[in-house]
Motif scaffolding. Sequence first.
Motif, PDB file in Angstrom:
ATOM      1  N   SER A   9      -0.301   2.165  27.628  1.00 32.61           N
ATOM      2  CA  SER A   9       0.947   1.415  27.627  1.00 32.61           C
ATOM      3  C   SER A   9       0.718   0.027  27.044  1.00 32.61           C
ATOM      4  CB  SER A   9       1.489   1.272  29.051  1.00 32.61           C
ATOM      5  OG  SER A   9       1.715   2.540  29.610  1.00 32.61           O
ATOM      6  N   LEU A  10       1.474  -0.284  26.010  1.00 29.71           N
ATOM      7  CA  LEU A  10       1.381  -1.605  25.400  1.00 29.71           C
ATOM      8  C   LEU A  10       2.767  -2.222  25.368  1.00 29.71           C
ATOM      9  CD1 LEU A  10      -0.177  -3.768  23.798  1.00 29.71           C
ATOM     10  CD2 LEU A  10       0.248  -2.441  21.718  1.00 29.71           C
ATOM     11  N   PHE A  11       2.914  -3.346  26.077  1.00 29.43           N
ATOM     12  CA  PHE A  11       4.202  -4.030  26.126  1.00 29.43           C
ATOM     13  C   PHE A  11       4.019  -5.436  25.590  1.00 29.43           C
ATOM     14  CE2 PHE A  11       4.003  -1.255  29.961  1.00 29.43           C
ATOM     15  CZ  PHE A  11       4.940  -0.323  29.586  1.00 29.43           C
ATOM     16  N   ILE A  12       4.600  -5.727  24.474  1.00 27.78           N
ATOM     17  CA  ILE A  12       4.546  -7.083  23.930  1.00 27.78           C
ATOM     18  C   ILE A  12       5.983  -7.555  23.755  1.00 27.78           C
ATOM     19  CG2 ILE A  12       3.727  -8.538  22.051  1.00 27.78           C
ATOM     20  CD1 ILE A  12       1.527  -6.612  21.495  1.00 27.78           C
ATOM     21  N   TRP A  13       6.318  -8.634  24.453  1.00 29.36           N
ATOM     22  CA  TRP A  13       7.684  -9.145  24.414  1.00 29.36           C
ATOM     23  C   TRP A  13       7.684 -10.586  23.945  1.00 29.36           C
ATOM     24  CZ3 TRP A  13      10.942  -7.880  29.413  1.00 29.36           C
ATOM     25  CH2 TRP A  13      10.984  -6.488  29.598  1.00 29.36           C
ATOM     26  N   SER A  48     -11.739  -0.361  28.896  1.00 30.41           N
ATOM     27  CA  SER A  48     -11.100   0.606  29.801  1.00 30.41           C
ATOM     28  C   SER A  48      -9.604   0.381  29.936  1.00 30.41           C
ATOM     29  CB  SER A  48     -11.711   0.511  31.203  1.00 30.41           C
ATOM     30  OG  SER A  48     -13.092   0.621  31.144  1.00 30.41           O
ATOM     31  N   LEU A  49      -9.100  -0.613  29.224  1.00 31.57           N
ATOM     32  CA  LEU A  49      -7.704  -1.001  29.401  1.00 31.57           C
ATOM     33  C   LEU A  49      -6.741   0.175  29.189  1.00 31.57           C
ATOM     34  CD1 LEU A  49      -7.019  -3.852  30.183  1.00 31.57           C
ATOM     35  CD2 LEU A  49      -6.413  -4.344  27.824  1.00 31.57           C
ATOM     36  N   LYS A  50      -5.841   0.353  30.174  1.00 30.74           N
ATOM     37  CA  LYS A  50      -4.820   1.397  30.053  1.00 30.74           C
ATOM     38  C   LYS A  50      -3.442   0.791  29.841  1.00 30.74           C
ATOM     39  CE  LYS A  50      -6.864   5.158  32.674  1.00 30.74           C
ATOM     40  NZ  LYS A  50      -7.013   5.650  34.051  1.00 30.74           N
ATOM     41  N   THR A  51      -3.225  -0.365  30.475  1.00 29.29           N
ATOM     42  CA  THR A  51      -1.927  -1.017  30.338  1.00 29.29           C
ATOM     43  C   THR A  51      -2.127  -2.482  29.978  1.00 29.29           C
ATOM     44  OG1 THR A  51      -0.980   0.419  32.029  1.00 29.29           O
ATOM     45  CG2 THR A  51       0.236  -1.571  31.510  1.00 29.29           C
ATOM     46  N   LEU A  52      -1.495  -2.899  28.896  1.00 26.58           N
ATOM     47  CA  LEU A  52      -1.570  -4.294  28.485  1.00 26.58           C
ATOM     48  C   LEU A  52      -0.151  -4.830  28.359  1.00 26.58           C
ATOM     49  CD1 LEU A  52      -3.125  -6.769  27.385  1.00 26.58           C
ATOM     50  CD2 LEU A  52      -3.079  -5.687  25.121  1.00 26.58           C
ATOM     51  N   MET A  97      -4.471   3.659  17.965  1.00 32.92           N
ATOM     52  CA  MET A  97      -4.486   3.900  19.411  1.00 32.92           C
ATOM     53  C   MET A  97      -3.684   5.154  19.737  1.00 32.92           C
ATOM     54  SD  MET A  97      -3.993   0.069  20.905  1.00 32.92           S
ATOM     55  CE  MET A  97      -2.751  -0.444  19.759  1.00 32.92           C
ATOM     56  N   PRO A  98      -4.173   6.317  19.317  1.00 28.57           N
ATOM     57  CA  PRO A  98      -3.401   7.548  19.500  1.00 28.57           C
ATOM     58  C   PRO A  98      -3.175   7.907  20.963  1.00 28.57           C
ATOM     59  CG  PRO A  98      -5.617   8.046  18.772  1.00 28.57           C
ATOM     60  CD  PRO A  98      -5.484   6.567  18.723  1.00 28.57           C
ATOM     61  N   SER A  99      -3.864   7.216  21.872  1.00 29.36           N
ATOM     62  CA  SER A  99      -3.652   7.500  23.296  1.00 29.36           C
ATOM     63  C   SER A  99      -2.353   6.889  23.819  1.00 29.36           C
ATOM     64  CB  SER A  99      -4.824   6.962  24.114  1.00 29.36           C
ATOM     65  OG  SER A  99      -5.044   5.604  23.792  1.00 29.36           O
ATOM     66  N   LEU A 100      -1.693   6.048  23.004  1.00 22.22           N
ATOM     67  CA  LEU A 100      -0.494   5.347  23.475  1.00 22.22           C
ATOM     68  C   LEU A 100       0.623   6.308  23.895  1.00 22.22           C
ATOM     69  CD1 LEU A 100       0.361   2.242  21.269  1.00 22.22           C
ATOM     70  CD2 LEU A 100      -0.361   2.318  23.645  1.00 22.22           C
ATOM     71  N   LYS A 101       1.157   6.040  25.086  1.00 15.22           N
ATOM     72  CA  LYS A 101       2.306   6.817  25.572  1.00 15.22           C
ATOM     73  C   LYS A 101       3.559   5.954  25.616  1.00 15.22           C
ATOM     74  CE  LYS A 101      -0.274  10.066  28.389  1.00 15.22           C
ATOM     75  NZ  LYS A 101      -0.855  10.236  29.724  1.00 15.22           N
ATOM     76  N   ASN A 102       3.371   4.680  25.922  1.00 12.98           N
ATOM     77  CA  ASN A 102       4.518   3.776  26.038  1.00 12.98           C
ATOM     78  C   ASN A 102       4.286   2.567  25.151  1.00 12.98           C
ATOM     79  OD1 ASN A 102       5.698   5.239  28.391  1.00 12.98           O
ATOM     80  ND2 ASN A 102       3.735   4.610  29.268  1.00 12.98           N
ATOM     81  N   LEU A 103       5.225   2.310  24.270  1.00 15.54           N
ATOM     82  CA  LEU A 103       5.087   1.169  23.377  1.00 15.54           C
ATOM     83  C   LEU A 103       6.388   0.383  23.343  1.00 15.54           C
ATOM     84  CD1 LEU A 103       3.556  -0.418  21.177  1.00 15.54           C
ATOM     85  CD2 LEU A 103       4.367   1.262  19.506  1.00 15.54           C
ATOM     86  N   GLU A 104       6.288  -0.877  23.738  1.00 14.36           N
ATOM     87  CA  GLU A 104       7.448  -1.769  23.644  1.00 14.36           C
ATOM     88  C   GLU A 104       7.049  -2.981  22.836  1.00 14.36           C
ATOM     89  OE1 GLU A 104       9.107  -3.001  27.386  1.00 14.36           O
ATOM     90  OE2 GLU A 104       9.318  -0.944  28.078  1.00 14.36           O
ATOM     91  N   LEU A 105       7.729  -3.177  21.738  1.00 12.81           N
ATOM     92  CA  LEU A 105       7.522  -4.392  20.945  1.00 12.81           C
ATOM     93  C   LEU A 105       8.899  -5.008  20.836  1.00 12.81           C
ATOM     94  CD1 LEU A 105       5.261  -2.821  18.176  1.00 12.81           C
ATOM     95  CD2 LEU A 105       4.528  -4.163  20.137  1.00 12.81           C
ATOM     96  N   TRP A 106       9.227  -5.830  21.784  1.00 11.98           N
ATOM     97  CA  TRP A 106      10.596  -6.250  22.023  1.00 11.98           C
ATOM     98  C   TRP A 106      10.751  -7.696  21.599  1.00 11.98           C
ATOM     99  CZ3 TRP A 106      13.929  -9.035  25.299  1.00 11.98           C
ATOM    100  CH2 TRP A 106      15.176  -8.436  25.539  1.00 11.98           C
ATOM    101  N   ASP A 107      11.671  -7.966  20.714  1.00  4.48           N
ATOM    102  CA  ASP A 107      11.891  -9.336  20.265  1.00  4.48           C
ATOM    103  C   ASP A 107      10.609  -9.966  19.728  1.00  4.48           C
ATOM    104  OD1 ASP A 107      13.175 -11.655  19.721  1.00  4.48           O
ATOM    105  OD2 ASP A 107      13.419 -12.312  21.791  1.00  4.48           O
ATOM    106  N   CYS A 108       9.987  -9.280  18.789  1.00  2.68           N
ATOM    107  CA  CYS A 108       8.700  -9.742  18.269  1.00  2.68           C
ATOM    108  C   CYS A 108       8.810 -10.210  16.823  1.00  2.68           C
ATOM    109  CB  CYS A 108       7.657  -8.624  18.353  1.00  2.68           C
ATOM    110  SG  CYS A 108       7.147  -8.288  20.033  1.00  2.68           S
ATOM    111  N   GLY A 109      10.023 -10.421  16.350  1.00  5.44           N
ATOM    112  CA  GLY A 109      10.209 -10.941  14.997  1.00  5.44           C
ATOM    113  C   GLY A 109       9.713 -10.018  13.897  1.00  5.44           C
ATOM    114  N   LEU A 110       9.635  -8.725  14.199  1.00  6.30           N
ATOM    115  CA  LEU A 110       9.194  -7.793  13.157  1.00  6.30           C
ATOM    116  C   LEU A 110      10.309  -7.639  12.134  1.00  6.30           C
ATOM    117  CD1 LEU A 110       7.655  -5.131  15.544  1.00  6.30           C
ATOM    118  CD2 LEU A 110       6.380  -6.625  14.000  1.00  6.30           C
ATOM    119  N   ASN A 111       9.959  -7.717  10.865  1.00  7.27           N
ATOM    120  CA  ASN A 111      10.968  -7.485   9.844  1.00  7.27           C
ATOM    121  C   ASN A 111      10.471  -6.455   8.849  1.00  7.27           C
ATOM    122  OD1 ASN A 111       9.279  -8.848   8.101  1.00  7.27           O
ATOM    123  ND2 ASN A 111      10.376 -10.804   8.282  1.00  7.27           N
TER     124      ASN A 111
END
Length: 558
Positions: free
Chosen positions: A457-461, A428-432, A476-490
């Motif tokens: 809403s998924l926030f990973i910092w 049921s998770l809506k915000t993680l 996860m097509p239901s996503l409205k807010n996505l933050e992947l901040w300083d996650c070393g993605l290259n």
Amino acid sequence: MEWKWLWVVLVAFLLGRCCECERCWEQEKIALLQLKPFFTHIKDVKNYWVDEGKQSSDCCQWKRVECNTSTGRVIRLFLNLTTTEVYGDLVYNYYLRKYDWSGRDSWYLNASLFLPFEELKSLYLGGNSIAGCVDNQGFEKLSLKLDKLEILDLSVNQFNDSILASLSKLSSLRSLNLAKNQFTGSNLIEGMKRLSKLNKLETLDLYGNVLGNNILSHLDDFTSLKSLRLQNCGLKGTVNLREFNNLTNLKELYLGENQIGSLGSLFQSNEQLRLIKLEVLGLSENLFNNSVFLSIAALLKLKSLYIARNKLDGSIHIKELNALTNLVELDISDNQVNDFAPSKDNETELRLINLEVLDLGWNLFNYSILSSLGRLSNLKSLSLGDNLNGSINLKGLDALSNLENLFISCYYTKACSLSPQSLDLFPSLKTLQLYGVSFNGTLATWKGPIHLKNLESLFIWDTSLENNFLQKIGAMPSLKNLELWDCGLNGTLHSQGFCELTNLQNLDIGYNNLRGNLPECFSNLSSLESLYLYSNQFSGNISESKIPPNIESFKQLL
Ligand SMILES: *[C@@H]1O[C@H](CO)[C@@H](O)[C@H](O)[C@H]1NC(C)=O
Ligand SMILES: *[C@@H]1O[C@H](CO)[C@@H](O)[C@H](O)[C@H]1NC(C)=O
Ligand SMILES: *[C@@H]1O[C@H](CO)[C@@H](O)[C@H](O)[C@H]1NC(C)=O
Ligand SMILES: *[C@@H]1O[C@H](CO)[C@@H](O)[C@H](O)[C@H]1NC(C)=O
Ligand SMILES: *[C@@H]1O[C@H](CO)[C@@H](O)[C@H](O)[C@H]1NC(C)=O
Ligand SMILES: *[C@@H]1O[C@H](CO)[C@@H](O)[C@H](O)[C@H]1NC(C)=O
Ligand SMILES: *[C@@H]1O[C@H](CO)[C@@H](O)[C@H](O)[C@H]1NC(C)=O
Ligand SMILES: *[C@@H]1O[C@H](CO)[C@@H](O)[C@H](O)[C@H]1NC(C)=O
Ligand SMILES: *[C@@H]1O[C@H](CO)[C@@H](O)[C@H](O)[C@H]1NC(C)=O
Ligand SMILES: *[C@@H]1O[C@H](CO)[C@@H](O)[C@H](O)[C@H]1NC(C)=O
Ligand SMILES: *[C@@H]1O[C@H](CO)[C@@H](O)[C@H](O)[C@H]1NC(C)=O
Ligand SMILES: *[C@@H]1O[C@H](CO)[C@@H](O)[C@H](O)[C@H]1NC(C)=O
């Protein structure tokens, strides 16, 4: 035939009258224009309260004015300033616990200017730097004519104790907001006694006035009160709940931001307790230790307990928490608690089956705390901010299938890890929100997101994510807010994953090491409202065609 016509004329006449009476009354318009010069610091008043042109001759259409639609009489006046307007340039004096208004011109109000508004129900005057009323024109003048006035908001002004006597004449009041004024004087007790004669008063807000403990023994007569806010009022030491015992209708009591260390231990015997309706108790930012739970054990109706930022430490006895059987919301964040201790009769799990919101953040819990949460099957919101160290195993929490918000952080240790599979427990998770939490185990084998069908809403910092995480997000097509901040993605952003997020409204992938062009499909993300890409190495022209249509400003891109 003639009769028929007469009907038509009569109906037309009545309709005409009715349209007439929906509009504002001439004497009330005149009264508003008389008030205007005192409130021109409110832009809506300055710009819209004008008596020129056809449109503006109906004062019921003016901003900050609300009329009864059938009588056309003014029933609400919103002459309050927004918080930013009030505090924008004010300095808070932490020593005196109040704002320094010295640079602000204060002024005196002529309350009689409100006399024409005989149907007025709500009057909001917050934030106006009013220091008092002009001689013989105080609020008592309104007592005979404004007998429908129920809500009066005088918060964030500079009224002193002398105003209380005049307010005590407004016998129709149900809600009185006196937060952040300057009641420090010697007439305070006398003023409060008079105020307590308001026998319809249900809500009294005294937030941010330096009152001191003396006030407590003079609250007995406010017997109609349902909500009392004594937050940030200079209360110290012991505030015995006995002082509130005559307020038998009280549902909400806010005592936060004081220096209270004890509520007394009066209520171990239920007979003495008459505060039986209390549902909300705010104790945050005080000096309470664990013994506070004994003092409140008899508050059986309690639904919300806020006790963040106190001196709770070590173990809290599970039995003492379980005593609060109706608890819906519990915030014990920012203390030094490390354990919920089982008691002699082997109560090892919290049995708070009504609990929906639990904030345990910023304590000293280790992950063994999770084993006491296993029965909280109605929990919707769980915060485990900055407690856990090492690898976090959520397996014991499978009863929490209704969980909608989960917050885990390891800002300081940066040493906790979570297996992505364990998130599958919470469909049921809506915000993680995961800050500084690394994933234990490879994401490659995680089918994960397909179980998080409701995630919005998924926030990973502050962690390191494998690049293939981005490809999985598309599940996860239901996503409205996505933050992947300083996650070393290259590497580059691939179309796969992102382009399926057709509901995405906010995207922040700042402080990574992404390069190359934005995928073509970005222009198809029609719900996107804000896009933060700063501190990456995107190249090429971020051509306008790729910018989704609703992005307001390019500034947000860089
Ligand atoms: C408007 O006035 C009518 C007549 O006095 C009254 O019945 C109604 O409750 C009022 N409505 C509001 C929203 O005050
Ligand atoms: C004035 O107060 C009312 C009621 O609290 C609030 O809804 C409104 O937003 C306030 N207006 C401003 C401009 O702050
Ligand atoms: C206050 O307002 C009333 C009503 O408009 C007016 O009669 C009175 O003269 C005013 N008093 C002062 C001191 O301004
Ligand atoms: C309180 O306010 C009144 C005006 O409303 C003023 O006359 C009086 O001097 C003030 N008292 C104190 C102690 O500041
Ligand atoms: C408070 O309640 C007690 C018990 O009913 C009563 O004796 C006392 O007079 C009350 N105090 C006030 C100020 O009403
Ligand atoms: C906890 O607070 C109570 C009430 O202030 C006090 O009597 C007691 O000594 C405190 N206990 C500890 C361990 O500090
Ligand atoms: C609690 O558990 C212990 C060990 O499992 C057992 O010896 C004891 O009898 C139990 N006590 C109660 C009250 O059930
Ligand atoms: C977790 O905390 C409890 C209570 O403080 C303690 O008894 C236990 O040893 C801790 N476990 C670990 C792995 O640190
Ligand atoms: C967290 O765990 C790491 C590694 O096990 C350890 O070095 C560190 O001291 C721990 N930090 C705290 C605050 O317990
Ligand atoms: C990952 O989890 C497993 C089992 O849950 C554990 O044995 C291992 O130490 C964890 N690894 C890390 C890096 O935390
Ligand atoms: C990209 O990140 C991976 C680890 O996720 C790393 O192995 C690789 O060297 C990085 N590539 C560049 C160009 O930084
Ligand atoms: C955008 O969406 C349309 C309609 O679904 C599709 O035909 C087109 O290929 C998409 N464009 C990109 C760049 O994905």
